[in-house]
Every structure is written in structure tokens, then in C-alpha cells.
Design a protein around this motif. Structure first.
Motif, PDB file in Angstrom:
ATOM      1  N   HIS A  49       0.851  -1.193   0.000  1.00  0.00           N
ATOM      2  CA  HIS A  49       0.000   0.000   0.000  1.00  0.00           C
ATOM      3  C   HIS A  49       0.886   1.243   0.000  1.00  0.00           C
ATOM      4  O   HIS A  49       1.855   1.325   0.758  1.00  0.00           O
ATOM      5  CB  HIS A  49      -0.899   0.020   1.240  1.00  0.00           C
ATOM      6  N   TYR A  50       0.556   2.223  -0.866  1.00  0.00           N
ATOM      7  CA  TYR A  50       1.323   3.462  -0.976  1.00  0.00           C
ATOM      8  C   TYR A  50       0.450   4.666  -0.614  1.00  0.00           C
ATOM      9  O   TYR A  50      -0.758   4.691  -0.892  1.00  0.00           O
ATOM     10  CB  TYR A  50       1.837   3.659  -2.403  1.00  0.00           C
ATOM     11  N   ASN A  63      -2.487   0.690  -4.513  1.00  0.00           N
ATOM     12  CA  ASN A  63      -2.200  -0.631  -3.962  1.00  0.00           C
ATOM     13  C   ASN A  63      -1.559  -1.473  -5.062  1.00  0.00           C
ATOM     14  O   ASN A  63      -2.060  -1.496  -6.196  1.00  0.00           O
ATOM     15  CB  ASN A  63      -3.477  -1.314  -3.474  1.00  0.00           C
ATOM     16  N   ASN A  64      -0.457  -2.136  -4.717  1.00  0.00           N
ATOM     17  CA  ASN A  64       0.267  -2.944  -5.695  1.00  0.00           C
ATOM     18  C   ASN A  64       0.161  -4.427  -5.356  1.00  0.00           C
ATOM     19  O   ASN A  64       0.258  -4.820  -4.195  1.00  0.00           O
ATOM     20  CB  ASN A  64       1.748  -2.555  -5.730  1.00  0.00           C
ATOM     21  N   LEU A  86      -0.192  -1.891 -10.515  1.00  0.00           N
ATOM     22  CA  LEU A  86      -0.407  -0.702  -9.698  1.00  0.00           C
ATOM     23  C   LEU A  86      -1.860  -0.252  -9.852  1.00  0.00           C
ATOM     24  O   LEU A  86      -2.292   0.101 -10.955  1.00  0.00           O
ATOM     25  CB  LEU A  86       0.524   0.436 -10.125  1.00  0.00           C
ATOM     26  N   VAL A  87      -2.613  -0.282  -8.757  1.00  0.00           N
ATOM     27  CA  VAL A  87      -4.033   0.041  -8.801  1.00  0.00           C
ATOM     28  C   VAL A  87      -4.289   1.319  -8.000  1.00  0.00           C
ATOM     29  O   VAL A  87      -4.157   1.320  -6.776  1.00  0.00           O
ATOM     30  CB  VAL A  87      -4.879  -1.112  -8.218  1.00  0.00           C
ATOM     31  N   PRO A  88      -4.646   2.431  -8.657  1.00  0.00           N
ATOM     32  CA  PRO A  88      -4.924   3.681  -7.930  1.00  0.00           C
ATOM     33  C   PRO A  88      -6.090   3.500  -6.954  1.00  0.00           C
ATOM     34  O   PRO A  88      -7.109   2.901  -7.306  1.00  0.00           O
ATOM     35  CB  PRO A  88      -5.278   4.670  -9.044  1.00  0.00           C
ATOM     36  N   LYS A  97      -4.916   1.585 -16.440  1.00  0.00           N
ATOM     37  CA  LYS A  97      -4.096   0.427 -16.095  1.00  0.00           C
ATOM     38  C   LYS A  97      -2.637   0.853 -15.961  1.00  0.00           C
ATOM     39  O   LYS A  97      -2.122   1.610 -16.791  1.00  0.00           O
ATOM     40  CB  LYS A  97      -4.205  -0.669 -17.163  1.00  0.00           C
ATOM     41  N   ALA A  98      -1.974   0.367 -14.925  1.00  0.00           N
ATOM     42  CA  ALA A  98      -0.553   0.648 -14.729  1.00  0.00           C
ATOM     43  C   ALA A  98       0.153  -0.640 -14.334  1.00  0.00           C
ATOM     44  O   ALA A  98      -0.298  -1.338 -13.417  1.00  0.00           O
ATOM     45  CB  ALA A  98      -0.357   1.722 -13.659  1.00  0.00           C
ATOM     46  N   ASN A  99       1.238  -0.955 -15.026  1.00  0.00           N
ATOM     47  CA  ASN A  99       1.985  -2.182 -14.777  1.00  0.00           C
ATOM     48  C   ASN A  99       3.475  -1.892 -14.706  1.00  0.00           C
ATOM     49  O   ASN A  99       3.978  -0.971 -15.358  1.00  0.00           O
ATOM     50  CB  ASN A  99       1.717  -3.206 -15.883  1.00  0.00           C
TER      51      ASN A  99
END
Length: 229
Positions: A49-50, A63-64, A86-88, A97-99
Motif C-alpha cells: 500500500h502506498y 495498492n500494488n 499498480l491500482v490507484p 491500467k498501470a503495470n
């Protein structure tokens, strides 16, 4: 607070602020200094968690969810492949989408005590608009990391600390240098076979206010190498 967050993140590379989504860069390793040994195989998974903190306030960013495979080239060097999604926060059902994918050479400096990792990574971003248009972007990262580990005599617990520099190469220019720190632990009946690894860290841009905190947990399994541990 959202306005303050966006203003603060604007001082960071375009990596972190894509459209309406804010995501922190990867700052975890869930590692110890020991290498896998020749022929050793590692399988691991993690959740992180960021959040961004600045001006006395904090806001969750992403959250990753990750996985990693490692192989021992010899007793002094490993090679690992890591993937994270990587999920905002608050945008779990969006079309953004972020990977993150990383190739990670690891070199032992002092057996089980100090090691250097050199992750070479790529971030991929994709977003679909309501009109059906697709936006894509990517960035690269080179992040040398020094890790030191203290292990108890029973080989059932360890404590690791690390420092790294993260040079991010933006596809749109404006490359940036970040610094990160982290502390983690390992708990097991035998650390050479498996471990649960909680970790906490902080990533920031020198000279700029605020930064990203991360906390999470990883599960690591090391398969037998055919030689005595």
C-alpha cells in the motif's frame, strides 16, 4: 487535500500523475542480503500500500499486487524477474491500467550480510476514454540498491535495511532522480526455505517537499538447490 496532493506530485516525474490517476513508483524489494546459491529458485508474491505525505497530511495513492521469480546463477549472483500491478485507490473499476516489470541482477558483497541489487524496469500505462480513445505511455527506471541484513543464530528471523537511488527516464522528457529507504524483516522456521517478509519504506525527490510511504508484506519460497543448506 486532493488539490494539495496534485500540486505536490506535480514536482515529481510524469510517471506518478497520469490523467486523474496518481500512482507512486515501486519502492519495495522484500529482499535480504543472502543470495539463492547456484541453481536456487525463488517464488514470491506481495501486496503493498502506498500513500503520499506532505504538509502534515497523508492521502492513499495506490495498492500494488506483485510476483517475483528468482534464479541463482552462482553463489554470488542471482537474476530475478518481478511484475507488479499498480491500482490507484478509488479507481479500482476504472479503465486506467498501470503495470511494472523489472529485471533484477543481485550481487553478494559479503555473504548473507551485504548485497547490491540493480533493478532495470519499465512502467506501462494505459487508459481508455469514454469516447473509446486509448492513451498509452511508458517510463523506464534504473534503481541501484544496497541492502544489509542481520540474521539471528537460529536462522528464523532477520532484519534488513536498504538505500537506493532511482533514476527515472520519462518518455516525455524531464528525467528525475529519487531516493528511497526501506526496512524489512523475515520470519520463518528456516529462512533458507521460506519466509514472510513485512516491509516499510519512504521514497522522495531530494529538495522537494513530501514523499511516498509504502508498507506491505511478501511471502517468499525458496526451492531446494540439491546441496546442503
Amino acid at each position: 487535500m486532493k488539490k494539495n496532493l496534485l500540486l505536490a506530485v506535480a514536482a515529481f516525474p510524469a510517471l506518478f500523475l497520469i490523467s486523474c490517476a496518481t500512482v507512486a513508483p515501486v519502492n519495495t524489494s522484500y529482499e535480504r542480503a543472502a543470495t539463492l546459491g547456484k541453481g536456487g529458485l525463488e517464488l514470491s508474491g506481495s501486496y503493498t500500500h502506498y500513500s503520499f505525505s506532505g504538509d502534515g497530511e497523508s492521502t492513499a495513492t495506490n495498492n500494488n499486487y506483485g510476483g517475483k521469480v528468482g534464479y541463482g546463477i552462482n553463489d554470488k549472483m542471482d537474476i530475478k524477474l518481478c511484475y507488479e500491478k499498480l491500482v490507484p485507490v478509488g479507481m479500482e473499476d476504472s479503465k486506467f491500467k498501470a503495470n511494472y516489470i523489472s529485471v533484477i541482477p543481485k550481487f553478494s558483497i559479503k555473504d548473507k550480510k551485504f548485497a547490491v541489487l540493480v533493478p532495470i524496469s519499465r512502467y506501462n500505462f494505459k487508459e481508455e476514454s469514454e469516447a473509446g480513445e486509448t492513451f498509452k505511455d511508458h517510463n523506464y527506471s534504473i534503481a541501484p540498491q544496497l541492502i544489509g541484513t542481520f540474521t539471528n543464530k537460529s536462522n528464523q528471523a532477520d532484519l534488513s535495511f536498504s538505500i537506493k537511488g532511482d533514476y527515472i527516464i520519462s518518455s516525455e522528457g524531464g528525467n528525475e532522480f529519487l531516493m528511497g529507504f526501506s526496512g524489512g524483516a523475515g520470519f520463518s522456521s528456516n529462512l533458507d526455505k521460506w519466509a514472510i517478509r513485512p516491509e516499510v519504506g519512504y521514497l522522495f525527490k531530494p529538495g522537494e517537499p513530501g514523499g511516498f510511504w509504502n508498507m506491505g508484506v511478501g511471502v517468499q519460497v525458496i526451492l531446494p538447490t540439491g546441496k546442503k543448506q
